[in-house]
Design an enzyme around this catalytic site. Structure first.
Site, mmCIF file in Angstrom:
data_model
loop_
_atom_site.group_PDB
_atom_site.id
_atom_site.type_symbol
_atom_site.label_atom_id
_atom_site.label_comp_id
_atom_site.label_asym_id
_atom_site.label_seq_id
_atom_site.Cartn_x
_atom_site.Cartn_y
_atom_site.Cartn_z
ATOM 1 N N CYS A 115 9.672 32.648 -14.055
ATOM 2 C CA CYS A 115 10.533 33.570 -14.814
ATOM 3 C C CYS A 115 9.737 34.529 -15.690
ATOM 4 O O CYS A 115 10.253 35.565 -16.106
ATOM 5 C CB CYS A 115 11.521 32.787 -15.671
ATOM 6 S SG CYS A 115 12.658 31.758 -14.708
ATOM 7 N N HIS A 253 14.764 37.353 -21.048
ATOM 8 C CA HIS A 253 15.051 36.785 -19.729
ATOM 9 C C HIS A 253 16.467 36.229 -19.733
ATOM 10 O O HIS A 253 16.864 35.494 -20.643
ATOM 11 C CB HIS A 253 14.035 35.689 -19.412
ATOM 12 C CG HIS A 253 14.397 34.837 -18.243
ATOM 13 N ND1 HIS A 253 14.798 35.358 -17.033
ATOM 14 C CD2 HIS A 253 14.435 33.475 -18.100
ATOM 15 C CE1 HIS A 253 15.067 34.375 -16.200
ATOM 16 N NE2 HIS A 253 14.853 33.224 -16.824
ATOM 17 N N ASN A 283 21.038 34.395 -13.111
ATOM 18 C CA ASN A 283 19.617 34.234 -13.401
ATOM 19 C C ASN A 283 18.814 34.452 -12.122
ATOM 20 O O ASN A 283 18.867 33.629 -11.210
ATOM 21 C CB ASN A 283 19.374 32.828 -13.968
ATOM 22 C CG ASN A 283 17.921 32.550 -14.292
ATOM 23 O OD1 ASN A 283 17.028 33.308 -13.931
ATOM 24 N ND2 ASN A 283 17.674 31.441 -14.970
#
Length: 326
Positions: A115, A253, A283
């Site tokens: 990520c 994020h 996500n």
């Protein structure tokens, strides 16, 4: 031109056409209506069709960013692709992008930073631009729907497919660029795909679920993600001698709405300044920040001098923050 810094010159994004609403997943997992949104903030995500590839999605986002930048493609000197789901384990996917995009003078490399991958790529790109005086294409893309284990609720409800891209170009202005990274390898196994690498190589007798993502302790992931994203953000702001209120836009994020809310609270950035694409796109790991950045620039174009803060954390555990000026 004397190169003093890098600048964000172009933005792009791409998502698959297929929309997957919460109701579809809740029915499949036997969850009550509204369960996913209450716990994650997600209402919908995009999943690629079987004939779509990571490289096609990444190329679409990259093409948009290159067109937006208005830079000759022959001038791009390096292409970095941050992804956890490349087309193949070997060869890397970035060279295929340069071929499709006609980037004849560009180097190409994949980065596996989970990520946080986009932030690692951004920092490397900034250093390259400053050292070489040439523009860099940075792409982050994932097809996480290919790694979801629908038998595991914790990960099945979160992930989507997306790509985002930016072009970093040389600038004669001394634009601020600060970064801070944090790693905690003691939590290496919190989020993982157990098999498929050299430690647990493919074997016909292995269960198919070993090649899918697993996240067995969501509470620990939450705690560590908040700690890393908040700590890195506070450190980078301190390095720049900047108060959180001075940030114009925050691009965290898009992991989970609770993580985003807690990070904003911890570092003191008003929630209204934080980008939010989680509700619509879910996500997509490293792609969430450049996706949010491109969408934000379309809605309200970035202005010269704006201060942007990026923060991420993910598998490894690894994370960081970048503070840069437009």
């Amino acid at each position: 031109m004397t190169v003093c810094s890098s600048r964000l010159a172009g933005f792009g994004h791409a998502v698959p056409d297929r929309r997957v609403e919460n109701a579809e997943i809740e029915a499949q997992l036997g969850l009550e209506t509204g369960w996913i949104e209450r716990r994650t903030g997600i209402r919908c995500r995009r999943w690629a069709m079987p004939d779509e590839t990571l490289s096609h999605l990444a190329a679409s986002a990259a093409d948009m960013a290159l067109s937006d930048a208005g830079i000759e493609r022959s001038d791009i000197a390096l292409t970095l692709l941050a992804t956890s789901t490349p087309d193949h384990l070997l060869p890397p996917t970035a060279p295929l992008l340069t071929h499709w995009l006609n980037l004849q003078n560009s180097g190409a490399a994949d980065l596996a930073g989970a990520c946080t991958g986009f932030l690692y790529a951004l920092v490397l790109a900034d250093g390259f631009v400053r050292a070489q005086g040439k523009p860099v294409l940075v792409v982050a893309a994932n097809l996480l729907s290919r790694r979801i284990n629908m038998a595991e609720r914790a990960s099945a409800v979160l992930f989507g497919d997306a790509a985002g891209a930016v072009v970093l170009a040389p600038s004669a202005k001394a634009n601020s660029f600060q970064s801070q990274f944090i790693t905690n390898g003691s939590h290496y196994d919190l989020i993982k795909v157990p098999a498929g690498g050299s430690a647990r190589a493919y074997a016909p007798e292995r269960d198919a679920s070993e090649f899918l993502m697993t996240m067995q302790d969501g509470r620990a992931v939450f705690t560590e993600a908040v700690r890393i994203m908040s700590g890195a953000s506070q450190n980078v702001l301190a390095s720049a001698a900047m108060l959180p209120q001075a940030i114009d836009r925050f691009f965290p994020h898009q992991a989970n709405i609770r993580i985003v809310d807690k990070v904003c609270e911890t570092i003191g950035v008003p929630r209204a300044k934080a980008a939010s694409t989680l509700e619509t796109y879910g996500n997509s790991s490293a792609a969430t920040i450049p996706l949010s950045l491109s969408l934000a620039n379309l809605e309200q174009p970035l202005r010269e001098g704006e201060r942007l803060l990026f923060a991420a954390a993910g598998a490894g555990m690894t994370g960081g923050a970048v503070l840069m000026q437009v």
